[in-house]
Scaffold this active site. Structure first.
Site, PDB file in Angstrom:
ATOM      1  N   SER A 691     -37.106  47.284 -11.636  1.00  0.00           N
ATOM      2  CA  SER A 691     -37.899  46.967 -10.439  1.00  0.00           C
ATOM      3  C   SER A 691     -37.955  48.131  -9.454  1.00  0.00           C
ATOM      4  CB  SER A 691     -37.343  45.726  -9.752  1.00  0.00           C
ATOM      5  OG  SER A 691     -36.022  45.958  -9.299  1.00  0.00           O
ATOM      6  N   LYS A 734     -34.584  39.353  -2.936  1.00  0.00           N
ATOM      7  CA  LYS A 734     -34.982  40.666  -2.430  1.00  0.00           C
ATOM      8  C   LYS A 734     -35.626  40.557  -1.047  1.00  0.00           C
ATOM      9  CE  LYS A 734     -35.602  42.659  -7.032  1.00  0.00           C
ATOM     10  NZ  LYS A 734     -36.538  43.205  -8.024  1.00  0.00           N
TER      11      LYS A 734
END
Length: 791
Positions: A691, A734
């Site tokens: 990511s 996140k």
């Protein structure tokens, strides 16, 4: 009393005075079947109060003489005169010794038989008038014949029993006086108390020898019968099988004597017959009880069977608790015990509402996935409380043995059922709430795969017939409400994951942490420390600062520890004399020290080559700074910061894509004469995951072009060589990390737009989301325009 007995010991030991038997004597009741006969020397133990008094009287006033007579009931502690036999033995105390426990050991010599005539005194000790008994002592041929016959029987008994010393055999052969011989045989033979008393009461030697002949004949017959039983048993077994021999011998003796059935077997049979057991379980129990009856109670196999029956008959095959489902009360209980967690509460309420209409509804297998400290385990306890069920918890972390779930085979001593069945027996109900903690942390070893063993336990289609290896009969687990917990999903095998309903629990927001601290943690801590709320106060602003400056976590465990530390220090100050403690923002440094996390931890200004990325960890989301620095070299890429293989590949892709994006004469010299050092701080912490592609690309492009990266933007997303942005996982965690870091804007892949539904509204209101599809959109948002080497 101790000094007096010391004098008595000196007076008794070694006394050689002439034996004169008085008419009155103190009585010492004996309570053993070893009677003292005339001419016999035997040890006795004296400890009762009246017996010690009689001992004192005997040595002090009665020329060390005492009248020994047996109790009719040897268990009686303080017998009355009526509870003693009339015939006893007058004996002389020849030695006295004090024992370590305070009692006395005396050595007595039997002198003559005597009859208790009357009681003279009963205050401290029993003084009686006795009449000496003596036979006529006539010798005859018949008497000699009796002596020979009894001696023959006695020697035969001694040789058969094999438990008499050689000295006793020699004494038997050497004694010829009929009177003394009869008394000697009477004292050495293991007759009962009544039989020995009967022999003592036989005054004439002829009568005594006749009685002895009768008793010895009976004992020899019993010994002969035992030998016959031994012989019968030995014929049935192989030589050397001692254990089997003893078992058969016991059975043969029980058959011969028509012994009663073992009480333990009776109890097991009653349990099997009276208990509400399924037919298959009842048949299995009866089969094992039948096997146990044929075994020696001391054999290892019998121990295994007993353990098995104990488990089989004590499991709650039919016992269950009634569900107390009032939806309004259940919702109130869940809300009072847990703040937030709306998705989990809603799913539980749905199940309970359906349960009200259908009692046969299968219990769901819920899997709560989230970082540590968010209340996964305690939620199971609240569910049990709300339903009125019993609660159990099993930790699966580090489990490597399949037998922990399915149980051990009954092939060795010490085998036990698996931990599921152990917990159900402990809770004594077949429909508890059981939390299986850390289902993602099981391992695989040579002992099997416990995750695979859980497939049957957690499959609603199969667990109504779960068979434990130890029990070997099916048990219905469909009524159990299993709640599993995990920190991550990727380490749970796909087959096991398929059997569970996954409910993800994100970390708490700052507002949620504040409410949890105020409504749950602080009241609990004040109660634990017995702290009066009038003596301790912490301001809301101080609680928020503890959350903001001293913790950076998804859950509330560190917050709990810090608040507990504040209260402990407050108790110390109160103990030292303070009347009350009030903790505000300015006092936090005194209680917790310098803040661990401040604004300085985040980027204050835009910088070249530094980008704020977002990472997912097992304990929640974290921000991650990626730094790129061009240094003199030949266009190589240097990677540091403990990056895993996936991130290293992302860095290579980002470097190639950046070279393509900066394909201009102005930047060609940078790629030819510079090396790009890519670093992710906290180098000691391993980092990996798919990511960081757009973050790495943005950092390299910023370093090449000299354009600064906005410090209020965070980003996450993977990149392809063509510059396309790919979706990522763990978006909620996140975004919570970006929220904690006070970011204003977050760049996320367009494909993750649907995941925003699961993000708390508090976070959505504070963050601006930009959905990107290619790297051009990312650079447009992240890099400050009109900056650096290009215009």
């Amino acid at each position: 009393m101790a000094q007096k007995f010391e004098l008595l010991e000196k007076a008794a030991v070694g006394s050689e005075r002439k034996i004169e038997i008085p008419e009155k004597l103190p009585v010492i009741p004996t309570r053993t079947n070893m009677l003292v006969y005339p001419s016999a020397v035997m040890p006795l133990y004296v400890g009762r109060e009246k017996s010690l008094a009689a001992l004192e009287e005997s040595i002090g006033k009665f020329n060390q003489m005492v009248f020994l007579v047996s109790q009719r009931d040897i268990t009686k502690e303080d017998p009355e005169i009526e509870e003693l036999f009339e015939i006893g033995t007058i004996a002389r105390i020849v030695q006295l010794m004090k024992m370590p426990d305070g009692n006395y050991k005396i050595l007595v010599e039997g002198l003559t038989r005597a009859k208790l005539v009357s009681v003279e005194e009963k205050e401290n000790s029993l003084i009686v008038v006795v009449e000496k008994l003596k036979g006529k002592g006539r010798k005859s041929k018949m008497l000699q014949a009796l002596v020979r016959k009894v001696k023959e029987l006695a020697l035969r008994y001694v040789s058969m029993s094999r438990r008499f010393p050689d000295e006793a055999i020699m004494a038997l052969e050497d004694t010829s006086d009929a009177d003394k011989f009869g008394d000697f045989v009477s004292s050495m033979m293991p007759f009962s108390l009544e039989e020995k008393q009967r022999l003592l009461e036989e005054i004439e030697a002829k009568d005594r020898l006749n009685t002895l002949m009768e008793l010895l004949t009976r004992e020899i017959e019993i010994l002969s019968l035992e030998e016959e039983l031994d012989k019968r048993v030995k014929e049935k077994i192989e030589q050397g099988q001692k254990e089997y021999y003893l078992r058969e011998k016991m059975r043969a003796i029980q058959e011969e004597l028509e012994g009663e059935e073992d009480e333990e077997i009776k109890e097991l049979k009653n349990k099997a017959e009276s208990g509400e057991l399924p037919q298959e379980v009842k048949e299995k129990a009866e089969q094992e009880i039948s096997r146990l009856e044929k075994m020696s109670p001391y054999s290892p196999e019998a121990t295994v069977v007993r353990t098995y029956l104990d488990w089989l008959l004590n499991l709650p095959w039919q016992e269950e608790t009634d569900d107390e489902i009032v939806i309004r009360d259940v919702r109130k209980t869940l809300d009072s015990n847990h703040y937030g967690l709306d998705d989990v509460k809603e799913r539980i309420l749905e199940f309970l509402a359906a349960r009200r209409f259908s009692k046969n509804l299968r219990a769901p297998i819920l899997c709560l996935v989230g970082p540590p400290g968010v209340g996964k385990t305690s939620l199971g306890r609240s569910v049990a409380e709300a339903m009125g069920r019993k609660f159990g918890r099993i930790s699966l972390g580090g489990m490597r043995d399949e037998a922990e779930i399915r149980g051990h085979r009954r092939t060795y001593v010490g085998a036990l059922p698996g931990r599921i069945m152990q917990m159900i027996r402990k809770l004594k109900t077949r429909n508890p709430v059981i939390v299986l903690d850390e289902v993602d942390k099981m391992g695989i070893s040579f002992q099997g795969d416990p995750a695979s063993a859980l497939l049957e336990v957690l499959d609603p289609e199969q667990n109504n017939n779960f068979t434990d290896h130890f029990l070997e009969v099916p048990f219905d687990l469909s009524r159990v409400l299993f709640i599993t917990t995990a920190n991550v999903l990727y380490s749970i095998p796909a087959a096991l994951k398929d059997r569970m309903e996954i409910i993800e629990i994100p970390g708490y927001t700052e507002s949620e942490k504040y409410h949890i601290a105020r409504d749950h943690i602080l009241p609990k801590l004040l109660e634990e420390y017995n702290m009066d709320s009038s003596k301790f106060r912490i301001t809301p602003a101080a609680v928020r600062d503890v959350i903001r400056d001293y913790t950076r976590e998804a859950g509330v465990r560190e917050l709990d520890r810090n608040l507990a530390k504040i209260i402990r220090k407050a108790t110390l100050k109160i103990a030292e004399g303070s009347d009350s403690i009030s903790v505000g923002v300015n006092e936090l440094g005194e209680f917790l020290g310098a803040p661990l996390f401040k604004e300085s931890d985040f980027r204050k200004h835009p910088e070249v080559g530094v980008v704020t990325g977002l990472a997912w960890t097992s304990v929640g989301g974290e921000i991650m700074y990626i730094e790129v620095l061009p240094v003199a070299g030949k266009g190589k890429t240097i990677i540091t910061g403990q990056l895993g293989d996936v991130m290293k590949e992302s860095a290579q892709i980002a470097a190639s894509l950046a070279r393509k994006l900066c394909d201009d004469e102005r930047f060609s010299e940078v790629f030819e004469k510079k090396d790009f050092h890519i670093h992710v701080p906290e180098g000691a912490v391993p980092k990996d995951g798919p990511s960081a592609g757009i973050t790495l690309t943005t950092a390299i492009v910023s370093a090449v072009t000299g354009r600064r990266v906005r410090n209020d933007i965070a980003m996450t997303g993977e990149i392809t060589l063509r510059g396309k942005v790919l979706p990522i996982g763990g978006l909620k965690e996140k975004l919570m990390a970006a929220y904690r870091a006070r970011m204003k804007k977050v760049l996320i892949p367009l494909a993750n737009k649907r995941d925003l539904e699961k993000v708390p509204d508090e976070i959505k209101s504070k963050l601006e989301f930009v959905f990107v599809e290619d790297i051009g959109e990312v650079l447009k948002e992240a890099l400050i325009p009109g900056d650096g080497k290009e215009h």
